[in-house]
Design a protein around this motif. Structure first.
Motif, short mmCIF file in Angstrom:
data_model
loop_
_atom_site.label_atom_id
_atom_site.label_comp_id
_atom_site.label_asym_id
_atom_site.label_seq_id
_atom_site.Cartn_x
_atom_site.Cartn_y
_atom_site.Cartn_z
N GLU A 20 0.83 -1.20 0.00
CA GLU A 20 0.00 0.00 0.00
C GLU A 20 0.86 1.25 0.00
N LEU A 21 1.92 1.24 0.80
CA LEU A 21 2.82 2.38 0.89
C LEU A 21 3.53 2.62 -0.44
N SER A 22 4.05 1.55 -1.04
CA SER A 22 4.75 1.67 -2.32
C SER A 22 3.81 2.07 -3.45
N GLY A 23 2.62 1.44 -3.47
CA GLY A 23 1.66 1.75 -4.53
C GLY A 23 1.18 3.19 -4.46
N SER A 24 0.86 3.67 -3.27
CA SER A 24 0.41 5.06 -3.11
C SER A 24 1.51 6.03 -3.50
N THR A 25 2.74 5.71 -3.09
CA THR A 25 3.88 6.56 -3.44
C THR A 25 4.08 6.60 -4.95
N PHE A 26 3.98 5.44 -5.60
CA PHE A 26 4.22 5.38 -7.04
C PHE A 26 3.15 6.16 -7.81
N VAL A 27 1.90 6.05 -7.38
CA VAL A 27 0.82 6.80 -8.05
C VAL A 27 1.05 8.30 -7.90
N LEU A 28 1.36 8.75 -6.68
CA LEU A 28 1.60 10.17 -6.46
C LEU A 28 2.82 10.65 -7.25
N ALA A 29 3.89 9.86 -7.21
CA ALA A 29 5.10 10.22 -7.96
C ALA A 29 4.82 10.24 -9.46
N GLY A 30 3.98 9.31 -9.93
CA GLY A 30 3.64 9.28 -11.35
C GLY A 30 2.90 10.51 -11.80
N LEU A 31 1.91 10.93 -11.01
CA LEU A 31 1.14 12.12 -11.37
C LEU A 31 2.01 13.37 -11.35
N LEU A 32 2.78 13.53 -10.27
CA LEU A 32 3.66 14.70 -10.17
C LEU A 32 4.77 14.65 -11.22
N LEU A 66 14.74 13.64 3.74
CA LEU A 66 13.45 14.23 3.37
C LEU A 66 12.32 13.66 4.23
N LEU A 67 12.35 12.35 4.47
CA LEU A 67 11.34 11.73 5.33
C LEU A 67 11.39 12.33 6.74
N THR A 68 12.58 12.46 7.28
CA THR A 68 12.74 13.03 8.62
C THR A 68 12.24 14.47 8.67
N LEU A 69 12.56 15.22 7.62
CA LEU A 69 12.12 16.62 7.55
C LEU A 69 10.60 16.72 7.56
N PHE A 70 9.94 15.85 6.81
CA PHE A 70 8.48 15.89 6.74
C PHE A 70 7.84 15.41 8.05
N VAL A 71 8.33 14.28 8.56
CA VAL A 71 7.70 13.69 9.75
C VAL A 71 7.87 14.57 10.97
N PHE A 72 9.06 15.16 11.16
CA PHE A 72 9.32 15.94 12.36
C PHE A 72 9.24 17.45 12.12
N GLY A 73 9.27 17.85 10.84
CA GLY A 73 9.23 19.27 10.55
C GLY A 73 7.84 19.82 10.31
N LEU A 74 6.99 19.07 9.63
CA LEU A 74 5.65 19.57 9.33
C LEU A 74 4.84 19.90 10.58
N PRO A 75 4.89 19.07 11.65
CA PRO A 75 4.14 19.46 12.86
C PRO A 75 4.59 20.79 13.44
N ALA A 87 4.66 9.92 5.09
CA ALA A 87 5.70 9.19 4.37
C ALA A 87 5.39 9.12 2.88
N VAL A 88 4.12 8.85 2.54
CA VAL A 88 3.72 8.79 1.13
C VAL A 88 3.99 10.13 0.44
N THR A 89 3.64 11.23 1.11
CA THR A 89 3.85 12.55 0.53
C THR A 89 5.33 12.83 0.29
N ALA A 90 6.14 12.57 1.31
CA ALA A 90 7.57 12.83 1.19
C ALA A 90 8.20 11.97 0.09
N MET A 91 7.87 10.69 0.07
CA MET A 91 8.45 9.79 -0.93
C MET A 91 7.89 10.09 -2.32
N GLY A 92 6.60 10.48 -2.40
CA GLY A 92 6.04 10.83 -3.70
C GLY A 92 6.72 12.04 -4.30
N LEU A 93 6.97 13.06 -3.49
CA LEU A 93 7.68 14.25 -3.98
C LEU A 93 9.10 13.90 -4.41
#
Length: 215
Positions: A20-32, A66-75, A87-93
């Motif tokens: 699910e994590l890989s598939g969601s990331t790939f779809v987001l990465a594909g669109l972007l 990038l993952l660390t920046l998103f997980v601990f920085g966005l809050p 994680a999906v957002t960070a990896m998709g970007l």
């Protein structure tokens, strides 16, 4: 082996979350990535500059950073949502930059004469992309996209380092902490990843043969 056989459900659930994590990331990465590729070949200079800078910047940052920046920085700026989708957002970007370059290589493989023919018929830039360029470009990059999906799948394990413990590597780490048998537990996880990559490779080969027949 008792650790593995008695916890097959744990490995199964972890594998499902990884898919699910890989598939969601790939779809987001594909669109972007598709949008970025269009920007990179656009006749509009600011769009081309934006696409080039995005690709250069994101490919220069380690994924774990990038993952660390998103997980601990966005809050810190008030953006709080689930660890999974963070994680999906960070990896998709991140992977969008690589997806863009794969698509752009496919676009370069399209004969320029076909693009000129589209212009001669009065097609707009968007119509040429949608009707002429992208359908042919996507057919030529099936194997590179499969390799990219494999990379996304394998690197999804980094999500465990930022707290997404539901995925396969995270679940394996929890089992290892409980039973202290890393050779068995991580060996089983490795076999799961091998199985995933083999399925992706087989599907990509079938799809490539299928599209070759339809040409």
């Amino acid at each position: 082996m008792d650790v593995v056989t008695s916890h097959l459900g744990v490995f199964g659930n972890g594998l499902l979350v990884s898919v699910e994590l890989s598939g969601s990331t790939f779809v987001l990465a594909g669109l972007l990535g598709l949008l970025l590729a269009c920007c990179r070949i656009s006749p509009v200079v600011p769009l081309r500059v934006f696409g080039r800078l995005y690709v250069a910047a994101l490919r220069s940052v380690p994924l774990l950073v990038l993952l660390t920046l998103f997980v601990f920085g966005l809050p810190e700026i008030g953006l709080v949502y689930s660890l999974f989708w963070t994680a999906v957002t960070a990896m998709g970007l991140y992977w969008a930059a690589f997806f863009c370059e794969v698509i752009r290589s496919g676009v370069r493989a399209v004969p320029r004469g076909q693009i000129e023919a589209g212009r001669a018929l009065g097609l707009t830039f968007g119509q040429i992309l949608r009707l002429v360029v992208l359908p042919q470009a996507l057919r030529t990059v099936i194997q590179p996209l499969a390799s990219l999906l494999i990379a996304v799948t394998l690197n999804s394990s980094l999500a465990a380092a930022v707290g997404v413990t539901q995925e396969l590597t995270g679940q394996t780490e929890l089992l290892d902490q409980q039973y202290a048998q890393p050779l068995v537990t991580f060996g089983a996880a490795a076999l799961c990843y091998v199985a995933l990559t083999l399925v992706i490779g087989q599907f990509a080969g079938w799809l490539e043969r299928r599209l070759a027949v339809l040409r």
